[in-house]
Design a protein around this motif. Sequence first.
Motif, PDB file in Angstrom:
ATOM      1  N   LEU A 185      64.276  55.559 -75.974  1.00 56.98           N
ATOM      2  CA  LEU A 185      63.575  54.763 -75.008  1.00 56.98           C
ATOM      3  C   LEU A 185      63.051  53.355 -75.774  1.00 56.98           C
ATOM      4  N   ALA A 186      62.358  53.829 -76.775  1.00 58.03           N
ATOM      5  CA  ALA A 186      61.761  52.970 -77.540  1.00 58.03           C
ATOM      6  C   ALA A 186      62.581  51.918 -78.316  1.00 58.03           C
ATOM      7  N   LYS A 187      63.648  52.480 -78.772  1.00 55.23           N
ATOM      8  CA  LYS A 187      64.829  51.770 -79.258  1.00 55.23           C
ATOM      9  C   LYS A 187      65.420  50.792 -78.401  1.00 55.23           C
ATOM     10  N   ALA A 188      65.314  51.110 -77.215  1.00 57.83           N
ATOM     11  CA  ALA A 188      66.284  50.467 -76.007  1.00 57.83           C
ATOM     12  C   ALA A 188      65.145  49.463 -75.713  1.00 57.83           C
ATOM     13  N   LYS A 189      63.879  49.285 -76.085  1.00 63.44           N
ATOM     14  CA  LYS A 189      63.096  48.538 -75.481  1.00 63.44           C
ATOM     15  C   LYS A 189      62.818  48.071 -74.080  1.00 63.44           C
ATOM     16  N   VAL A 190      62.623  49.307 -73.334  1.00 60.25           N
ATOM     17  CA  VAL A 190      62.385  49.268 -72.141  1.00 60.25           C
ATOM     18  C   VAL A 190      61.121  49.719 -71.865  1.00 60.25           C
ATOM     19  N   HIS A 191      60.846  49.425 -70.489  1.00 62.35           N
ATOM     20  CA  HIS A 191      59.287  49.690 -69.873  1.00 62.35           C
ATOM     21  C   HIS A 191      59.600  51.046 -69.259  1.00 62.35           C
ATOM     22  N   VAL A 192      58.527  52.054 -69.826  1.00 60.28           N
ATOM     23  CA  VAL A 192      58.816  53.425 -69.384  1.00 60.28           C
ATOM     24  C   VAL A 192      57.530  53.712 -68.572  1.00 60.28           C
ATOM     25  N   GLU A 193      57.832  54.274 -67.253  1.00 58.74           N
ATOM     26  CA  GLU A 193      56.738  55.179 -66.446  1.00 58.74           C
ATOM     27  C   GLU A 193      57.082  56.244 -66.590  1.00 58.74           C
ATOM     28  N   GLU A 194      56.438  56.888 -67.379  1.00 63.31           N
ATOM     29  CA  GLU A 194      56.468  58.739 -67.620  1.00 63.31           C
ATOM     30  C   GLU A 194      55.861  59.270 -66.786  1.00 63.31           C
ATOM     31  N   ARG A 195      56.345  60.138 -65.923  1.00 63.80           N
ATOM     32  CA  ARG A 195      55.731  61.024 -64.953  1.00 63.80           C
ATOM     33  C   ARG A 195      55.895  62.701 -65.446  1.00 63.80           C
ATOM     34  N   PRO A 196      55.073  63.356 -65.887  1.00 59.80           N
ATOM     35  CA  PRO A 196      54.920  64.488 -66.225  1.00 59.80           C
ATOM     36  C   PRO A 196      55.091  65.534 -65.402  1.00 59.80           C
ATOM     37  N   ILE A 197      56.296  66.800 -65.556  1.00 59.42           N
ATOM     38  CA  ILE A 197      56.255  67.796 -64.787  1.00 59.42           C
ATOM     39  C   ILE A 197      56.277  69.057 -65.639  1.00 59.42           C
ATOM     40  N   SER A 198      55.920  70.138 -64.982  1.00 59.19           N
ATOM     41  CA  SER A 198      55.840  71.278 -65.858  1.00 59.19           C
ATOM     42  C   SER A 198      57.001  72.449 -65.582  1.00 59.19           C
ATOM     43  N   ILE A 199      58.203  71.846 -66.385  1.00 61.56           N
ATOM     44  CA  ILE A 199      59.442  72.945 -66.256  1.00 61.56           C
ATOM     45  C   ILE A 199      59.017  74.063 -67.262  1.00 61.56           C
ATOM     46  N   PHE A 200      57.937  74.298 -68.119  1.00 57.25           N
ATOM     47  CA  PHE A 200      57.715  75.607 -68.860  1.00 57.25           C
ATOM     48  C   PHE A 200      56.425  76.090 -68.572  1.00 57.25           C
ATOM     49  N   GLY A 201      56.001  75.981 -67.161  1.00 58.46           N
ATOM     50  CA  GLY A 201      55.066  76.512 -66.664  1.00 58.46           C
ATOM     51  C   GLY A 201      53.660  76.003 -67.087  1.00 58.46           C
ATOM     52  N   ALA A 202      52.425  76.980 -67.080  1.00 59.82           N
ATOM     53  CA  ALA A 202      51.175  76.811 -67.170  1.00 59.82           C
ATOM     54  C   ALA A 202      50.834  76.127 -68.290  1.00 59.82           C
ATOM     55  N   ALA A 203      51.359  76.459 -69.342  1.00 61.21           N
ATOM     56  CA  ALA A 203      51.048  75.678 -70.707  1.00 61.21           C
ATOM     57  C   ALA A 203      51.471  74.188 -70.925  1.00 61.21           C
ATOM     58  N   SER A 204      52.527  73.990 -70.026  1.00 65.53           N
ATOM     59  CA  SER A 204      52.960  72.612 -69.859  1.00 65.53           C
ATOM     60  C   SER A 204      52.069  71.652 -68.972  1.00 65.53           C
ATOM     61  N   ARG A 205      51.666  72.275 -68.031  1.00 67.91           N
ATOM     62  CA  ARG A 205      50.789  71.682 -67.008  1.00 67.91           C
ATOM     63  C   ARG A 205      49.335  71.665 -67.583  1.00 67.91           C
ATOM     64  N   LYS A 206      48.709  72.440 -68.504  1.00 71.31           N
ATOM     65  CA  LYS A 206      47.644  72.175 -69.275  1.00 71.31           C
ATOM     66  C   LYS A 206      47.782  71.007 -70.074  1.00 71.31           C
ATOM     67  N   LEU A 207      48.843  70.961 -71.008  1.00 72.01           N
ATOM     68  CA  LEU A 207      49.022  69.811 -71.660  1.00 72.01           C
ATOM     69  C   LEU A 207      49.197  68.260 -70.928  1.00 72.01           C
ATOM     70  N   SER A 208      50.032  68.501 -70.047  1.00 70.88           N
ATOM     71  CA  SER A 208      50.267  67.167 -69.129  1.00 70.88           C
ATOM     72  C   SER A 208      48.714  66.786 -68.569  1.00 70.88           C
ATOM     73  N   GLU A 209      47.868  67.699 -68.159  1.00 72.12           N
ATOM     74  CA  GLU A 209      46.596  67.034 -67.635  1.00 72.12           C
ATOM     75  C   GLU A 209      45.836  66.477 -68.658  1.00 72.12           C
ATOM     76  N   ALA A 210      45.841  67.259 -69.964  1.00 73.29           N
ATOM     77  CA  ALA A 210      45.243  66.446 -71.148  1.00 73.29           C
ATOM     78  C   ALA A 210      45.471  65.185 -71.414  1.00 73.29           C
ATOM     79  N   VAL A 211      46.874  65.120 -71.511  1.00 69.62           N
ATOM     80  CA  VAL A 211      47.413  63.809 -71.634  1.00 69.62           C
ATOM     81  C   VAL A 211      47.191  62.848 -70.565  1.00 69.62           C
ATOM     82  N   ILE A 212      47.386  63.117 -69.354  1.00 72.77           N
ATOM     83  CA  ILE A 212      47.278  62.092 -68.272  1.00 72.77           C
ATOM     84  C   ILE A 212      45.611  61.576 -68.107  1.00 72.77           C
ATOM     85  N   CYS A 213      44.687  62.725 -68.783  1.00 70.15           N
ATOM     86  CA  CYS A 213      43.312  62.357 -68.372  1.00 70.15           C
ATOM     87  C   CYS A 213      42.849  61.910 -69.778  1.00 70.15           C
ATOM     88  N   ALA A 214      43.419  61.626 -70.960  1.00 64.49           N
ATOM     89  CA  ALA A 214      43.096  61.036 -72.224  1.00 64.49           C
ATOM     90  C   ALA A 214      42.545  59.663 -72.067  1.00 64.49           C
TER      91      ALA A 214
END
Length: 290
Positions: A185-214
Amino acid sequence: MNYNDHRPGLKARAAHLALACSGAAALLTLGVSAVTAIPASASSLAGDVAQALKLRLPKTPIDTIDCDRLGPWCEVVSNDTLFYIDETARYLFVGRLYDMEERRDVTAARLLELNPDLLAAGAPRAGGEAQGGPNKTPTKAATTRVDLSTLPEDGAIHWGNPKGEKFVVFSDFQCGYCQRLAGELAKAKVHVEERPISIFGAASRKLSEAVICAKDPAKALHAAYAGQAPANGKSCSRAKALDANEAFAKANGFNGTPVIVRARDGAVLHGYRDAATIRRFAAGAKGSGQ
């Protein structure tokens, strides 16, 4: 009878026993060495496995066999099917192989390589169960065009080229192909609106929260893909918007990641794509199948 009179005999027996044990140890060492030394190469092993499969599965077409990447398992591609077999061609395994060190679904990634248009659905969660497995509610068929208007802004992380074509990307920071897609996506030089979802369960959700709250979510996003969790792992009010991302993904049959949505018309692409394909999708007027 005097015990001392028989001591030489006992010594001789002890020496014989020691020699026997030494010989057994040497034989055992030789046996282990022989096992690890045969076959001489992965290619010769693949040939042996292929011959064994012809005898045991004569009606199964074999396209490729790879015995060089997955430890004791050989990967076998048969038409659209992927399965694994041990080096003796005795034990056959059909299912998902998961790399615990790299935290990725090896089978899903390989199937996506073989067929880029394949939706890598049903990725195993952290608990080990695959979505849509036994006793699970069947997953909804994936949608090819969606309405993005109901998604809250708080659930999004913006990065990339603000003047480029806008894409909404549903991803999991523990997904190897999501990481690779971020680079394309960076190479394609597009505007990215990334929306995390937790495919891999609780660990993914915890990481998503840490990122979006950074303090800088975009910077934290790329750090997460690099395996570096944000230093401040606290949650915040924005984390509640991740529920909306999850609900939207479920409602539209997004059972795997990544999923790319063209913002201007809601057209959907499932799975990893390279920069050239992303550019074509940006320029196109139609959704899936491009």
